[in-house]
Write an enzyme that holds these catalytic residues in place. Structure first.
Site, PDB file in Angstrom:
ATOM      1  N   GLY A  37      45.447  29.970 -12.079  1.00 36.55           N
ATOM      2  CA  GLY A  37      46.522  29.010 -11.930  1.00 36.55           C
ATOM      3  C   GLY A  37      46.666  27.946 -12.970  1.00 36.55           C
ATOM      4  O   GLY A  37      45.520  27.798 -13.642  1.00 36.55           O
ATOM      5  N   GLY A  48      47.845  23.798 -13.743  1.00 44.05           N
ATOM      6  CA  GLY A  48      48.829  22.828 -13.413  1.00 44.05           C
ATOM      7  C   GLY A  48      48.473  21.450 -14.420  1.00 44.05           C
ATOM      8  O   GLY A  48      47.854  21.812 -15.514  1.00 44.05           O
ATOM      9  N   ASP A  70      47.298  13.729  -1.994  1.00 46.39           N
ATOM     10  CA  ASP A  70      48.004  14.730  -2.310  1.00 46.39           C
ATOM     11  C   ASP A  70      47.916  15.836  -1.292  1.00 46.39           C
ATOM     12  O   ASP A  70      47.846  17.081  -1.423  1.00 46.39           O
ATOM     13  CB  ASP A  70      48.018  15.459  -3.747  1.00 46.39           C
ATOM     14  CG  ASP A  70      49.019  16.339  -4.199  1.00 46.39           C
ATOM     15  OD1 ASP A  70      50.091  16.219  -3.651  1.00 46.39           O
ATOM     16  OD2 ASP A  70      49.000  17.313  -5.052  1.00 46.39           O
TER      17      ASP A  70
END
Ligand SMILES: *[C@@H]1O[C@H](CO)[C@@H](O)[C@H](O)[C@H]1NC(C)=O
Ligand SMILES: *[C@@H]1O[C@H](CO)[C@@H](O)[C@H](O)[C@H]1NC(C)=O
Ligand SMILES: *[C@@H]1O[C@H](CO)[C@@H](O)[C@H](O)[C@H]1NC(C)=O
Ligand SMILES: *[C@@H]1O[C@H](CO)[C@@H](O)[C@H](O)[C@H]1NC(C)=O
Ligand SMILES: *[C@@H]1O[C@H](CO)[C@@H](O)[C@H](O)[C@H]1NC(C)=O
Ligand SMILES: *[C@@H]1O[C@H](CO)[C@@H](O)[C@H](O)[C@H]1NC(C)=O
Ligand SMILES: *[C@@H]1O[C@H](CO)[C@@H](O)[C@H](O)[C@H]1NC(C)=O
Ligand SMILES: *[C@@H]1O[C@H](CO)[C@@H](O)[C@H](O)[C@H]1NC(C)=O
Ligand SMILES: *[C@@H]1O[C@H](CO)[C@@H](O)[C@H](O)[C@H]1NC(C)=O
Length: 843
Positions: free
Chosen positions: A529, A531, A647
């Protein structure tokens, strides 16, 4: 037959055959019998042996819980050596404890009351509060001759009084046991200090003050900032002509709570967690450096905000007594008046120190019944007056003034008193310039109005910009391969396999070469992934262990030392509900974090997916909610560091093979000083839908912003929907708004995920929803702390009604993908566009 076996029998069959409810002169209590408290049978009185001891004691314990918890001991310093003890009421109406074989001798223990021999109609009863009372009944009137609550041991029960009786001279204080196996009088005490006009509660160890819990300020005990009244407890303080007493009450009598004074002098407030069958710690003290009595010397203030530099600061108008010691971070010698300051000149004034624990009042003067203006004038007129504050915070009246050295002052960050420290004109001007303090009230009001107008203006602008920004984002959103949320990592509980024995505290340092080879040169095939922080790669070490490597962007701007510190801190976090960092790698420009890899899914994959969400039944969901709560609590409180995650969202909750939730991604976590409660950030980073209003709008974050996110997450887990989804059928901005509408209509269960069918316990689910709504309330102070959340989730006791939640980002302009603004580990860098918005909010 061993005592312990006997004790086991005793505990296994408490309410059995030999349980009495009163002791009378004709009905004594033998070892082996128990007295159960009237009505509910919450407490039992009888003979017991502590763990690892054969001595027999007469004591009171909780009758109905699995863990033997003795709350009071009669013969704590005179144990019996046989199981032939007898408690009886003698001819003088006294409670006496004898060894049966020696009943003619002096009793081992006695209640020592003096009553006339005529009235021997006494009986002893155990009440449901845990109080054991000796009553004399005559002519239809009962008189309490003696009660165990007047002689506390190491346990402070609800309704018990700590303090003193002005009429009888009785002092009620806690004294620790000698050790867990010896209830004898130990060295730690918790008692009311009577010097000075205002009685103050102190914790002592070996007769030295350990912590000044403080005088009552009208709202709370000055040193116990955590005393929150609403959720679980109520606190009372009586100071009248009869007595001075501090009392607390559990709002729901079914919730069991004690405060336990440990041998070392620590006071722990515990709540019985029925669901898990163990005590849960809500508070303990002294907890922080600044809680310790006179941590900094005279005329200084202990400020946990300044932990990185130096905790101790001089009060305004004072300077270190010894510059050298101060420089060496030894504050013990304290501060003295600045050299060329002369008090009692014209132009003097006061510097306002907000949110403090006011100095020790044992030498202060107190004048109740005067207003704050009068107090100020009184202090100004008296040249020796160094500072003043109000004696009653709730009415903002009464006057406490200090005339000598001021001891044991500390700073809090959310609640506290305001201390007015006298300074000369020069100093006053200096502070006025810095803080705008000392300005007339009219100006303050003006400033407030101005601030509010500016805020609304900024908010308007921000909304427009955000609208524009989200619109643009939406168009480009799909191009970005933001698989951040599918980043899976798993960390094993135990790291023993890793050869990290030399520095068990430090994370493993990986060299770049081994990471490069583990990830096959960061091959795109291994990419999990990406980000704002960089990319995540799967890797496989030579020993076969799979890892997840988070390769941080090169433009992080973070120095190697900072990175190392940060990683070292994060690596110390160990909890079954947190993913664990295994190590890191920093070489040249590279900064990488190494986690254990697990090809499992995150929570969003389950709860927001049409088919997957039926996999999670209610029990699993509840366990997940509870696990997340525990993980957050660990971050907030249990670990030595105080960490705000900032978060929390479904995609950051990973599930292991047993569906145990693990909080991941500390990319935005902020590490607070041990006591720092609230901070501001210039850059608001986080995820829409989970951000608390004060954080999103003012950049203010605290543990309560995590509580807000947790509340959203909880409601999402119950509903199986995203907060930001819009298929709620009604005109509600988001899920929490919708839940609120249903809650007020008494139909809250309508939100429960339809895939659960009817197979869920309504009461528990409603309770969860209520807790969720409490967590998302607009007002920070109305939100519970995580420990309160855990108590509320883990018990059946009724809880407070929530108020209207905060609605945030309440429009249909959400992007399909959660915009996840990721930043570097120190929270300093936000990469994607949210920075744009937040610079407008920022200050
Ligand atoms: C004791 O515990 C059981 C089960 O936890 C409960 O049903 C019962 O009401 C409790 N009794 C008291 C007196 O608290
Ligand atoms: C029990 O034994 C201890 C030590 O052997 C002794 O000090 C104590 O007095 C005894 N207690 C009684 C009640 O006889
Ligand atoms: C107490 O007395 C009983 C019988 O009167 C005797 O059997 C027992 O051993 C005695 N116990 C002690 C500790 O002296
Ligand atoms: C003692 O108590 C009994 C019953 O509670 C009562 O009938 C009796 O009158 C009492 N005796 C005295 C001396 O008060
Ligand atoms: C009880 O009542 C009797 C007469 O009714 C009276 O003489 C006695 O003083 C009373 N005792 C107490 C303790 O009030
Ligand atoms: C209670 O404490 C005060 C002050 O410490 C002392 O003067 C008094 O004698 C104590 N009372 C008793 C009953 O011990
Ligand atoms: C209590 O204090 C004394 C002397 O200060 C010390 O010798 C003793 O070990 C202490 N006891 C405990 C249980 O800490
Ligand atoms: C003393 O006063 C002078 C000005 O009057 C100032 O410059 C100096 O810093 C002061 N000294 C201290 C130690 O505050
Ligand atoms: C403090 O003020 C409140 C509100 O006016 C009042 O109820 C309370 O009794 C006061 N406490 C004391 C100790 O005077």
């Amino acid at each position: 037959m061993s005592y312990s076996f006997f004790l086991l029998l005793l505990l296994l069959y408490p309410p059995c055959c030999n349980s009495l409810d009163t002791i009378t002169p004709h009905q004594p209590l033998n070892d082996g019998d128990v007295l159960l408290s009237k009505d509910r049978g919450a407490f039992a009185l009888g003979f017991f042996s502590p763990a690892n001891s054969k001595s027999r004691y007469l004591g009171i314990w909780f009758n109905n819980i699995s863990q033997q918890t003795v709350v009071w001991v009669a013969n704590r310093d005179t144990p019996l050596n046989t199981t032939s003890g007898v408690l009886s009421i003698n001819n003088h109406g006294n409670l006496v404890l004898h060894d049966h074989n020696n009943s003619f001798l002096k009793p081992v223990w006695s209640s020592h009351v003096s009553v006339s021999t005529m009235s021997t109609n006494a009986s002893a009863k155990l009440l449901d509060t845990g109080n054991f009372v000796l009553i004399q009944s005559s002519n239809n009137s009962d008189k309490v001759l003696w009660q165990s609550f007047d002689y506390p041991g190491n346990t402070y029960l609800p309704y018990m009084k700590l303090g003193f009786d002005r009429k009888t001279g009785l002092n009620r204080s806690l004294t620790s046991w000698k050790s867990p196996s010896d209830p004898g009088t130990g060295n730690a005490t918790y008692k009311m200090d009577r010097t000075g006009f205002l009685p103050q509660l102190f914790l002592y160890a070996n007769n030295a003050p350990l912590m000044r819990v403080g005088p009552w300020t009208g709202l709370r005990l000055a040193g116990a900032a955590e005393m929150t009244q609403d959720f679980i407890f109520s606190f009372f303080f009586i100071d009248d002509s009869n007595e001075v007493s501090s009392i607390y009450r559990v709002n729901d009598p079914n919730l069991l709570s004690i405060s336990l004074l440990e041998e070392t002098g620590y006071l722990r407030r515990l709540v019985w967690q029925g669901r898990e069958g163990k005590w849960f710690e809500l508070w303990n003290g002294p907890r922080e450096e600044c809680d310790h009595y006179r941590r900094c010397g005279s005329n200084s203030i202990c400020n946990p905000y300044h932990e990185e530099t130096f905790l101790c600061q001089c009060l305004p108008g004072f300077e270190p007594k010894s510059e050298r010691e101060w420089y060496l971070k030894d504050g013990s010698s304290g501060c003295v008046r600045k050299a060329n300051v002369s008090t009692c000149r014209s132009g003097e004034g006061f510097v306002e120190l907000e949110l403090v624990k006011a100095p020790d009042t044992s030498k202060a003067s107190v004048n109740l019944g005067v207003s704050m203006e009068e107090c100020r004038d009184m202090c100004l007129r008296d040249c020796s007056c160094a500072a003043y504050t109000s004696a009653n915070q709730s009415s903002n009246s009464g006057c406490i003034t200090w005339h000598g050295d001021m001891e044991d002052t500390r700073k809090f960050s959310q609640v506290g008193q305001t201390l007015f420290v006298r300074v000369d004109a020069l100093e006053l001007a200096k502070y006025a310039k810095h803080n705008g303090h000392g300005s007339p009230i009219g100006k303050k009001k003006m400033a407030a109005i101005l601030a509010v107008s500016i805020f609304f203006f900024l908010f308007l602008v921000a909304t427009i910009v955000m609208y524009w920004f989200l619109k643009v984002r939406k168009q480009f959103g799909r191009r970005r391969n933001n698989k951040h949320s599918s980043f899976r990592i798993h960390v094993e509980e135990n790291l023993q396999n890793f050869d990290n024995s030399k520095h068990s505290d430090l994370p493993l340092l990986f060299d770049l070469a081994s990471i490069t080879s583990a990830t096959e040169r960061f091959s795109p095939a291994n990419k999990l992934g990406q980000g704002g922080f960089g990319s995540v790669y799967k890797g496989c070490l030579i020993n076969g262990r799979e890892i997840a490597v988070k390769r941080l962007s090169k433009n992080s701007g973070q120095g190697t030392e900072e990175f190392k510190n940060e990683v070292t801190l994060l690596a110390k976090l160990q909890h079954r509900n947190l993913v664990r960092l295994l190590g890191c790698c920093f070489e040249k420009e590279e900064r990488m974090l190494v986690y254990e890899y697990l090809p499992n899914k995150s929570l969003d994959f389950f709860i927001f997916d049409e088919t997957q969400r039926s996999i999670l039944n209610w029990d699993q969901r509840f366990e997940i909610i509870f696990g997340i709560a525990r993980g957050i609590l660990y971050l907030h409180q249990d670990s030595r560091l105080k960490i705000i995650h900032r978060d929390l969202k479904a995609s950051n909750i990973l599930l292991d093979a047993t569906m145990n939730p693990k909080i991941s991604d500390f990319g935005m976590a902020k590490i607070f000083g041990e006591d720092q409660i609230q901070a501001r950030t210039r850059r608001v980073v986080g995820t829409y839908g989970y951000m608390s209003p004060e954080y999103a709008m003012e950049g203010q974050y605290s543990t309560k912003s995590d509580v807000f996110s947790f509340g959203v997450l909880l409601l999402e887990i119950v509903a199986g929907k995203r907060n930001t989804d819009h298929d709620h059928g009604r005109s509600s901005p988001n899920l929490i708004g919708y839940v609120w509408i249903l809650w007020t209509e008494g139909k809250a269960l309508d939100i429960v995920d339809s895939s659960l069918g009817q197979s869920y316990p309504c009461a528990t689910v409603l309770r969860c929803i209520q807790v969720g709504l409490l967590c998302v309330q607009e007002n920070v102070n109305n939100r519970p702390s995580m420990s309160e959340v855990i108590v509320m989730l883990g018990n059946e006791a009724p809880i407070r009604q929530p108020q209207k939640p905060a609605f945030l980002f309440n429009d249909s302009r959400e992007p399909e993908q959660e915009p996840s603004a990721a930043i570097m580990e120190d929270g300093s860098l936000s990469v994607n566009g949210i920075t744009t918005t937040s610079t407008i909010f920022g200050r």
